[in-house]
Design a protein around this motif. Structure first.
Motif, short mmCIF file in Angstrom:
data_model
loop_
_atom_site.label_atom_id
_atom_site.label_comp_id
_atom_site.label_asym_id
_atom_site.label_seq_id
_atom_site.Cartn_x
_atom_site.Cartn_y
_atom_site.Cartn_z
N TYR A 1 0.86 -1.18 0.00
CA TYR A 1 0.00 0.00 0.00
C TYR A 1 0.89 1.23 0.00
O TYR A 1 2.12 1.14 0.09
N GLY A 2 0.27 2.39 -0.08
CA GLY A 2 1.02 3.64 -0.09
C GLY A 2 1.08 4.25 -1.48
O GLY A 2 0.85 3.59 -2.50
N HIS A 3 1.36 5.53 -1.50
CA HIS A 3 1.47 6.28 -2.75
C HIS A 3 2.82 7.00 -2.76
O HIS A 3 3.23 7.56 -1.74
N PRO A 4 3.55 6.92 -3.87
CA PRO A 4 3.17 6.38 -5.18
C PRO A 4 3.57 4.91 -5.33
O PRO A 4 4.71 4.53 -5.08
N ASN A 5 2.61 4.09 -5.70
CA ASN A 5 2.85 2.68 -6.07
C ASN A 5 3.57 1.89 -4.98
O ASN A 5 4.37 1.01 -5.28
N GLY A 6 3.26 2.20 -3.73
CA GLY A 6 3.85 1.43 -2.64
C GLY A 6 5.30 1.73 -2.35
O GLY A 6 5.93 1.00 -1.57
N ARG A 7 5.83 2.81 -2.93
CA ARG A 7 7.24 3.15 -2.69
C ARG A 7 7.37 3.96 -1.40
O ARG A 7 7.81 5.11 -1.40
N ASN A 8 6.97 3.36 -0.30
CA ASN A 8 6.88 4.07 0.98
C ASN A 8 7.64 3.37 2.11
O ASN A 8 7.67 3.89 3.23
N PHE A 9 8.24 2.23 1.84
CA PHE A 9 8.86 1.42 2.87
C PHE A 9 10.38 1.53 2.78
O PHE A 9 10.95 1.41 1.69
N LEU A 10 11.01 1.70 3.93
CA LEU A 10 12.46 1.86 3.95
C LEU A 10 13.10 0.63 4.60
O LEU A 10 12.61 0.13 5.63
N PRO A 11 14.18 0.08 4.02
CA PRO A 11 14.83 -1.08 4.64
C PRO A 11 15.13 -0.84 6.12
O PRO A 11 15.66 0.20 6.50
N THR A 12 14.77 -1.82 6.92
CA THR A 12 14.94 -1.77 8.37
C THR A 12 15.58 -3.08 8.79
O THR A 12 14.96 -4.13 8.67
N TYR A 13 16.82 -3.04 9.23
CA TYR A 13 17.56 -4.27 9.50
C TYR A 13 18.77 -3.97 10.37
O TYR A 13 19.21 -2.82 10.50
N VAL A 14 19.33 -5.05 10.93
CA VAL A 14 20.61 -4.98 11.63
C VAL A 14 21.46 -6.15 11.15
O VAL A 14 20.99 -7.29 11.09
N GLN A 15 22.71 -5.86 10.80
CA GLN A 15 23.66 -6.88 10.39
C GLN A 15 24.59 -7.19 11.57
O GLN A 15 25.15 -6.28 12.17
N GLN A 16 24.76 -8.47 11.88
CA GLN A 16 25.67 -8.92 12.93
C GLN A 16 26.80 -9.73 12.30
O GLN A 16 26.54 -10.75 11.65
N TYR A 17 28.02 -9.26 12.49
CA TYR A 17 29.19 -9.96 11.97
C TYR A 17 29.83 -10.78 13.08
O TYR A 17 29.92 -10.34 14.23
N ARG A 18 30.31 -11.96 12.71
CA ARG A 18 30.94 -12.82 13.71
C ARG A 18 32.22 -12.16 14.20
O ARG A 18 33.13 -11.87 13.42
N ASN A 19 32.28 -11.93 15.50
CA ASN A 19 33.42 -11.26 16.12
C ASN A 19 33.74 -9.95 15.43
O ASN A 19 34.89 -9.55 15.30
N GLY A 20 32.69 -9.28 14.95
CA GLY A 20 32.88 -8.03 14.23
C GLY A 20 31.79 -7.04 14.56
O GLY A 20 31.10 -7.16 15.58
N PRO A 21 31.58 -6.05 13.71
CA PRO A 21 30.66 -4.96 14.03
C PRO A 21 29.20 -5.36 13.95
O PRO A 21 28.83 -6.38 13.36
N VAL A 22 28.38 -4.53 14.53
CA VAL A 22 26.93 -4.58 14.40
C VAL A 22 26.51 -3.27 13.74
O VAL A 22 26.91 -2.19 14.21
N ALA A 23 25.77 -3.34 12.67
CA ALA A 23 25.45 -2.12 11.92
C ALA A 23 24.11 -2.29 11.23
O ALA A 23 23.66 -3.40 10.98
N GLY A 24 23.49 -1.16 10.91
CA GLY A 24 22.24 -1.27 10.17
C GLY A 24 21.40 -0.02 10.26
O GLY A 24 21.84 1.03 10.70
N GLN A 25 20.16 -0.16 9.85
CA GLN A 25 19.15 0.88 9.90
C GLN A 25 18.08 0.39 10.88
O GLN A 25 17.19 -0.34 10.51
N PRO A 26 18.18 0.78 12.15
CA PRO A 26 17.35 0.14 13.18
C PRO A 26 16.02 0.82 13.46
O PRO A 26 15.20 0.26 14.18
#
Length: 392
Positions: free
Chosen positions: A223-248
């Motif tokens: 849903y949303g206008h225009p054409n459902g282009r309303n959602f933003l990636p929301t995630y967290v990346q966990q690296y083994r023995n490394g950083p944690v980063a993302g768009q939380p």
């Protein structure tokens, strides 16, 4: 290009300001890459996986090089058998069966479904909490992939329940009612596109398919206008023995015109600031003020709604200095993660890159200097314990 970890910034240049010129006459360069460190949006947005042919795609870019242990996403299960104390409509029945697969990305931006790099199948209402916790609203997908910073991937989520229309849950993102603008609002294929306004790589987006992946809306949503282009990636990346980063950040507070001050700290290299910005969810007129080590350095008038940016005379912040940016009179929604992701990402710690003055650790206001600090704060790390992988 990626800015600091904990990055996300809704900075779409549909600037409705008459005012993107400061009193000193400086104007932000129209095609200069000025990534923002903090997101802005209007609400959370959920896509119900209530059909076997309804597939959701998250196209993301590795934020570090190394062994990517887990990719965390958001889930909303209210209304299903395992979450009945909240609002209904986000889930139903037994919650369904998620299948999440991760793939390389084809030159046209679609997932390469012929090559699956990782696959996880689970039941949101009955799988172990280390994989999915519907109370927290977190899914922790095991990937165990060796990645290089800047590599592009697509994770596809669908509901494989036999009766998916009545047994389902939803995937959750940050949502912008006026649409995602700039590179993240189109199927951008260049990592160097200058109009990435969200602190994300220009290629990152959310996609949607109504027919089991035969055709994709890139970007797109239910849903949303225009054409459902309303959602933003929301995630967290966990690296083994490394950083944690993302768009939380995945939800927002109510709109307020109270002053907001964001503090940017732990600067570790010279940082040239060339503009100030904010994301406003309602039309208003106000100012944005920059202080360095408590000394006022610039104040710019802004008005309108959406992405507001104003150029200033460039100034250099040195390592160890502290920057404050205050928005006064603007209609702003704070953005928020949750306590689990805030802890994981080190929000609220003394070595965090930024915080909202007077706010909770998991909150931020979309008020910032531009471009984002290239090296602020210490990236949090997670030590991955060895153990059995989830069934692929």
């Amino acid at each position: 290009m990626l800015a600091n970890v904990m990055t996300f910034s809704l900075t779409a240049v549909a600037c409705s300001a008459t005012n993107l010129i400061t009193a000193s006459g400086h104007r932000p360069p129209g095609r200069e890459h000025l990534p923002a460190p903090i997101a802005g949006g209007s609400s959370a947005g959920n896509m119900a996986l209530n059909g076997r042919s309804k597939w959701v795609l998250v196209r993301w870019v590795a934020r570090a090089s190394g062994r990517l242990w887990r990719l965390q996403l958001r889930i909303q299960a209210d209304g299903s058998s395992c979450r009945r104390d909240g609002g209904t409509g986000y889930g139903g029945g037994n919650g369904g069966t998620w299948r999440a697969t991760t793939h390389p990305v084809l030159p046209n931006g679609r997932p390469d479904m012929a090559h699956t790099l990782a696959s996880t199948k689970f039941h949101p209402c009955s799988s172990k909490r280390s994989l999915v916790n519907v109370r927290q609203g977190v899914v922790r997908l095991p990937l165990h992939l060796t990645v290089g910073r800047g590599q592009e991937y697509a994770t596809v989520i669908r509901n494989r329940a036999r009766h998916a229309r009545r047994n389902f849950t939803s995937i959750n993102f940050l949502y912008s009612s006026d649409g995602i603008l700039g590179a993240n609002g189109r199927n951008e294929r260049s990592p160097n596109a200058p109009d990435a306004y969200y602190g994300l790589d220009p290629r990152e987006l959310v996609g949607y398919s109504l027919n089991g992946g035969r055709r994709w809306r890139l970007p797109g949503g239910q849903y949303g206008h225009p054409n459902g282009r309303n959602f933003l990636p929301t995630y967290v990346q966990q690296y083994r023995n490394g950083p944690v980063a993302g768009q939380p950040y995945y939800y927002t507070s109510g709109t307020s015109q109270s002053s907001r001050t964001m503090v940017f700290q732990n600067v570790r290299q010279d940082w040239q600031i060339r503009a100030l910005g904010a994301f406003a969810t309602g039309r208003a007129t106000g100012t944005i003020t920059l202080l360095v080590d408590g000394t006022p350095r610039a104040t710019v008038p802004v008005s309108g709604t959406g992405i507001l940016r104003a150029g200033i005379a460039p100034l250099v912040v040195r390592p160890g200095q502290t920057v404050k940016v205050t928005a006064t009179g603007l209609a702003i929604n704070d953005v928020a993660a949750d306590s689990a992701w805030a802890t994981l990402l080190g929000m609220g710690r003394s070595d965090a890159p930024y915080y909202l003055e007077g706010g909770r650790p998991d909150e931020a206001a979309p008020v910032y200097p531009l471009p984002a600090c290239p090296d602020c704060g210490a990236a949090p790390k997670v030590i991955a314990r060895r153990g059995r992988r989830s069934r692929r």
